[in-house]
Design a protein around this motif. Sequence first.
Motif, PDB file in Angstrom:
ATOM      1  N   ALA A 131      -1.180   2.367   6.053  1.00 32.30           N
ATOM      2  CA  ALA A 131      -0.151   2.750   5.090  1.00 32.30           C
ATOM      3  C   ALA A 131      -0.617   3.841   4.137  1.00 32.30           C
ATOM      4  CB  ALA A 131       0.306   1.528   4.298  1.00 32.30           C
ATOM      5  N   ILE A 132      -1.919   4.023   4.005  1.00 31.98           N
ATOM      6  CA  ILE A 132      -2.439   5.107   3.166  1.00 31.98           C
ATOM      7  C   ILE A 132      -1.923   6.449   3.668  1.00 31.98           C
ATOM      8  CG2 ILE A 132      -4.535   6.393   2.544  1.00 31.98           C
ATOM      9  CD1 ILE A 132      -4.255   3.931   0.907  1.00 31.98           C
ATOM     10  N   THR A 133      -1.888   6.621   4.999  1.00 31.38           N
ATOM     11  CA  THR A 133      -1.439   7.886   5.581  1.00 31.38           C
ATOM     12  C   THR A 133       0.078   7.958   5.688  1.00 31.38           C
ATOM     13  OG1 THR A 133      -1.873   6.920   7.773  1.00 31.38           O
ATOM     14  CG2 THR A 133      -3.569   8.317   6.834  1.00 31.38           C
ATOM     15  N   ALA A 134       0.777   6.987   5.116  1.00 34.13           N
ATOM     16  CA  ALA A 134       2.239   7.007   5.066  1.00 34.13           C
ATOM     17  C   ALA A 134       2.741   6.968   3.634  1.00 34.13           C
ATOM     18  CB  ALA A 134       2.811   5.821   5.847  1.00 34.13           C
ATOM     19  N   GLN A 167     -10.026   8.344   3.427  1.00 38.62           N
ATOM     20  CA  GLN A 167      -9.068   9.190   4.138  1.00 38.62           C
ATOM     21  C   GLN A 167      -8.948  10.549   3.463  1.00 38.62           C
ATOM     22  OE1 GLN A 167      -8.303   6.001   3.116  1.00 38.62           O
ATOM     23  NE2 GLN A 167      -7.120   4.925   4.688  1.00 38.62           N
ATOM     24  N   ALA A 168      -8.874  10.527   2.121  1.00 38.76           N
ATOM     25  CA  ALA A 168      -8.706  11.780   1.388  1.00 38.76           C
ATOM     26  C   ALA A 168      -9.906  12.705   1.590  1.00 38.76           C
ATOM     27  CB  ALA A 168      -8.507  11.492  -0.098  1.00 38.76           C
ATOM     28  N   ALA A 169     -11.114  12.159   1.519  1.00 37.44           N
ATOM     29  CA  ALA A 169     -12.316  12.976   1.708  1.00 37.44           C
ATOM     30  C   ALA A 169     -12.366  13.550   3.124  1.00 37.44           C
ATOM     31  CB  ALA A 169     -13.562  12.140   1.433  1.00 37.44           C
ATOM     32  N   THR A 223       0.826  -1.204   0.000  1.00 42.27           N
ATOM     33  CA  THR A 223       0.000   0.000   0.000  1.00 42.27           C
ATOM     34  C   THR A 223       0.860   1.255   0.000  1.00 42.27           C
ATOM     35  OG1 THR A 223      -1.768  -1.145   1.186  1.00 42.27           O
ATOM     36  CG2 THR A 223      -1.806   1.262   1.229  1.00 42.27           C
ATOM     37  N   LEU A 224       1.950   1.224   0.736  1.00 44.06           N
ATOM     38  CA  LEU A 224       2.845   2.374   0.831  1.00 44.06           C
ATOM     39  C   LEU A 224       3.330   2.812  -0.538  1.00 44.06           C
ATOM     40  CD1 LEU A 224       4.544   4.155   2.944  1.00 44.06           C
ATOM     41  CD2 LEU A 224       6.388   2.545   2.451  1.00 44.06           C
ATOM     42  N   ALA A 256      -3.936   9.691  -2.221  1.00 40.28           N
ATOM     43  CA  ALA A 256      -4.726  10.916  -2.351  1.00 40.28           C
ATOM     44  C   ALA A 256      -4.795  11.670  -1.032  1.00 40.28           C
ATOM     45  CB  ALA A 256      -6.141  10.561  -2.834  1.00 40.28           C
ATOM     46  N   ALA A 257      -4.833  10.938   0.079  1.00 42.22           N
ATOM     47  CA  ALA A 257      -4.918  11.576   1.396  1.00 42.22           C
ATOM     48  C   ALA A 257      -3.661  12.371   1.708  1.00 42.22           C
ATOM     49  CB  ALA A 257      -5.158  10.511   2.473  1.00 42.22           C
TER      50      ALA A 257
END
Length: 438
Positions: free
Chosen positions: A141-144, A352-354, A100-101, A149-150
Amino acid sequence: MFWFELLVVLLAIFVGARLGGIGLGVMGAIGLAILTFGFHLQPTVPPIDVMLMIVAVVTAAGALQAAGGLDYLVHLAEKALRKNPKQITFLGPFVTYVFTLVAGTGHVSYSVLPVIAEVATDSKIRPERPLSISVIASQQAITASPISAATVALLGMLTPFGIGLADILAISIPATLTGVFVGALFASRMGKDLDSDPEYLKRLNDGLVEPLGKDEGSKNVPTTAKVSVWLFLLGAVLIVLFGSFDFLRPEWIVDGKATRLGMPETIEIIMLSIAALILILGKVNVAKVGKGSVFSAGMQAVIAIFGIAWMGDTFFKGNMPFLQSSLLSMVTTYPWLFAFALFVLSILLYSQAATVRALVPFGIGLGLPAASIIAMFPAVNGYFFIPNYPTIVAAINFDRTGTTRIGKYVLNHSFMIPGLVATAVAIAVGFMLATIIL
């Protein structure tokens, strides 16, 4: 009206979880029907891209199983895990985190989850343990990820304050990795051992799963099985590469604007192509693909996601004005609740992005320091709370032992404790790092 509609959603999930299998999806359709015809909420667009991605990945995984590749992969994993069988609970989430990273989307974990489930089962490990934290890791991992997009949205909002991408990643990567590791520690102690789990024993008595501990010895592995494994891994690597480097994906001019091939379509094309190559080079009997446990579980996941995710999205979009006004007034009144507000809104938005786009500007307006906002960034990973997100539903269906499940009271599901622990630890570590780095 909001609370009655929320009750419909929770009841649909509760009954669907009790039915099991495709029951989750068809009960989601019942809930959607009540929301649409009873409460007149406008249905949103079904999660077609998510379902097609799962279909493509499951088709490749099903071909891998039919070619004997999954048995070979499990055999190798069993040998590696013989000294410390609990290692899969830490290796699984590490793999989904890294995927994901570098890819920027948690949906790449669909290619790993069935392998984790099979490795755990055949290694006599309760699959709930690695599967639960592996799903959470794919969200954290989205926030890393530098390309998610986030992260891009947060960077755009904090750039005027002298914050660069390196500043965000220097905090978010070690913070979320620490959160995932601590979450894995908790997950490794979840539930009874597999050989004493009542749900597994029931399925065993019903002939739905095979007994544990079967020794396949040192049987000769056909070359085609090894080829199928390498092809499947090639597909995963290609997805990571295309997600990491946008220029690798083709671009067209549409209505005067440059449009690049999206990651959902990329994943679908790659995995279906990999499935075709496995069928051809692995000399697979095509009829065996649809009869395999991986393919069956994956198709059940698609149906479950079809109903549940569609219902949930319709509910949240239909009530967004009420939800936003309530949360925003709370944050304005109590600035210290900003992390909690991020968490709650992410549950409702499933993005997360929204969530970043909706709340971070208000946090900035409240005068919150940029360092604190970055530290609280992992709070947007709250959509595991209600167990109807696609990766959660997929993980439940990939676990043929039944240990990964939605609890009797809906919210006491397999992902709750690992998710809460990982998120809380990530935020706490983020604040500590923020005081040092920024």
